[in-house]
Scaffold this active site. Structure first.
Site, PDB file in Angstrom:
ATOM      1  N   ASP A   1      -9.535  34.586 -30.076  1.00 12.79           N
ATOM      2  CA  ASP A   1      -8.328  35.156 -30.688  1.00 12.79           C
ATOM      3  C   ASP A   1      -7.822  36.380 -29.924  1.00 12.79           C
ATOM      4  O   ASP A   1      -7.474  37.404 -30.519  1.00 12.79           O
ATOM      5  CB  ASP A   1      -8.562  35.515 -32.157  1.00 12.79           C
TER       6      ASP A   1
ATOM      7  N   HIS B   1      -3.385  34.760 -32.168  1.00 12.12           N
ATOM      8  CA  HIS B   1      -2.586  34.262 -33.293  1.00 12.12           C
ATOM      9  C   HIS B   1      -1.283  35.032 -33.442  1.00 12.12           C
ATOM     10  O   HIS B   1      -0.352  34.558 -34.101  1.00 12.12           O
ATOM     11  CB  HIS B   1      -3.403  34.274 -34.599  1.00 12.12           C
TER      12      HIS B   1
ATOM     13  N   SER C   1      -2.395  43.071 -36.892  1.00  8.59           N
ATOM     14  CA  SER C   1      -3.111  42.249 -35.916  1.00  8.59           C
ATOM     15  C   SER C   1      -2.699  42.593 -34.495  1.00  8.59           C
ATOM     16  O   SER C   1      -1.508  42.693 -34.188  1.00  8.59           O
ATOM     17  CB  SER C   1      -2.817  40.763 -36.161  1.00  8.59           C
TER      18      SER C   1
END
Length: 355
Positions: free
Chosen positions: A124, A93, A207
């Site tokens: 992911d 992402h 992230s």
């Protein structure tokens, strides 16, 4: 568990301080008598704190140079240097639909160009590669599942809110969590099993960074923080999740070796699905929209239009619940699927395939 990509902050420090203060006020802290001419017990407490602080600083000095800031279009995230050939692992992402990136390493004054190797949204994870490997690039050391246990002190490293080379600390709060990410740009979010839960603050930009133990090993890739449904989706403080390092090594190794994921280890029925609702607009099952010819569901006799209501002993009311139930299974595992067809309830024994 439903979770959002809003990165959580953390609470709990006040409670800890109050507990410690109460213990001291109540006289419940046992202090051995000091020996004549020797250090007192009071002097030992700051020494222990200094030892822990020194350990934090050693780990940060060791690992932080392996954590990079990654710019994908207008978005900023983090990544971890995987090897000395310039491969960097991050979240899918974070890279989104971009193919080229700007990477700022600990040693680079200017961002370095990089290109996408492969993105695997189902887990992911993604791997990018620096166009030119700079001198002194330092790969991180990835640990294994045996290095992760609840209560371990961990550090989250990355670029939260664009603040590069930032570090937060917490503990491993739990292991083996199955988490569903929110849908993004019309695509269903990934459902990921065996995630590491942590109290270390995970904010936007963290992230793709590193969750690190005090041995200097990366034990996970911070991916998302939980939200509190009772607070209109506000971040749930102190609850974040990281993809375990063992899965990172499995996926990244395949991407680097073959250019794609060839053995995901993720169970699948071989169907595309949508959630169906009852007369009260409540989720009531998962309808098979298409059934892949020759796939696991087709071989067991399922057809398009069948509505799955249970996988094994787990009730299934929505596509998220089906994904979470499948995340607990392995390819090749037999499972009983309960479904509705023409107003009647049926069951089929399905040997799960691979996603």
């Amino acid at each position: 568990m439903d979770a959002s990509r809003i990165r959580a902050g953390r609470r709990g420090a006040v409670a800890v301080v109050l507990v410690c203060a109460a213990a001291l006020a109540g006289g419940c802290l046992a202090v051995p008598p000091a020996r004549k001419g020797g250090p007192t017990a009071r002097a030992a407490l700051p020494l222990a704190a200094n030892d822990l602080q020194d350990q934090y600083q050693r780990v940060i000095k060791q690992v932080l140079p392996s954590v990079v800031q990654l710019q994908a279009g207008q978005s900023l995230g983090s990544g971890v240097v995987y090897d000395d050939r310039g491969h960097i692992v991050t979240n899918a992402h974070v890279v989104g639909s971009e193919k080229t990136f700007r990477v700022t390493t600990a040693r680079s004054e200017e961002p370095l160009p990089a290109s996408l190797v492969y993105s695997y949204p189902e887990q992911d994870l993604a791997v990018i590669k620096l166009d030119k490997v700079p001198e002194g690039l330092r790969p991180a050391v990835f640990g294994g599942s045996d290095q992760v246990a609840a209560g371990q002190i961990v550090l989250a490293m990355g670029s939260p809110l664009g603040l590069s080379s930032s570090v937060t600390q917490g503990i491993v709060s739990g292991t083996g969590r199955t988490v569903s990410e929110p849908a993004d740009e019309g695509s269903p979010g990934a459902t990921i099993a065996n995630m590491v839960q942590t109290s270390a603050a995970i904010n936007p930009g963290n992230s793709g960074g590193a969750l690190v133990n005090l041995d200097g090993q990366v034990i996970g890739i911070p991916t998302l923080g939980a939200t509190d449904p009772g607070m209109q989706g506000a971040a749930a403080a102190g609850i974040g999740f990281a993809i375990p390092a063992s899965m990172v090594r499995t996926v990244a190794g395949q991407i680097i070796g073959t250019g794609k994921v060839t053995d995901s280890g993720r169970a699948a029925l071989g169907i595309t699905v949508r959630t169906v609702v009852d007369d009260g607009y409540r989720p009531a099952g998962v309808a098979a929209v298409t059934v892949r010819a020759g796939g696991p569901a087709a071989r067991a006799g399922l057809k398009a239009g069948d509505v799955i209501t249970r996988l094994g002993d787990t009730p299934v009311g929505s596509t998220t619940e089906l994904a979470e139930a499948l995340a607990e299974k392995r390819p090749g595992e037999p499972v009983t699927v309960t479904y509705q067809r023409s107003g009647g309830t049926r069951t089929a024994r399905v040997t799960l395939g691979e996603q």
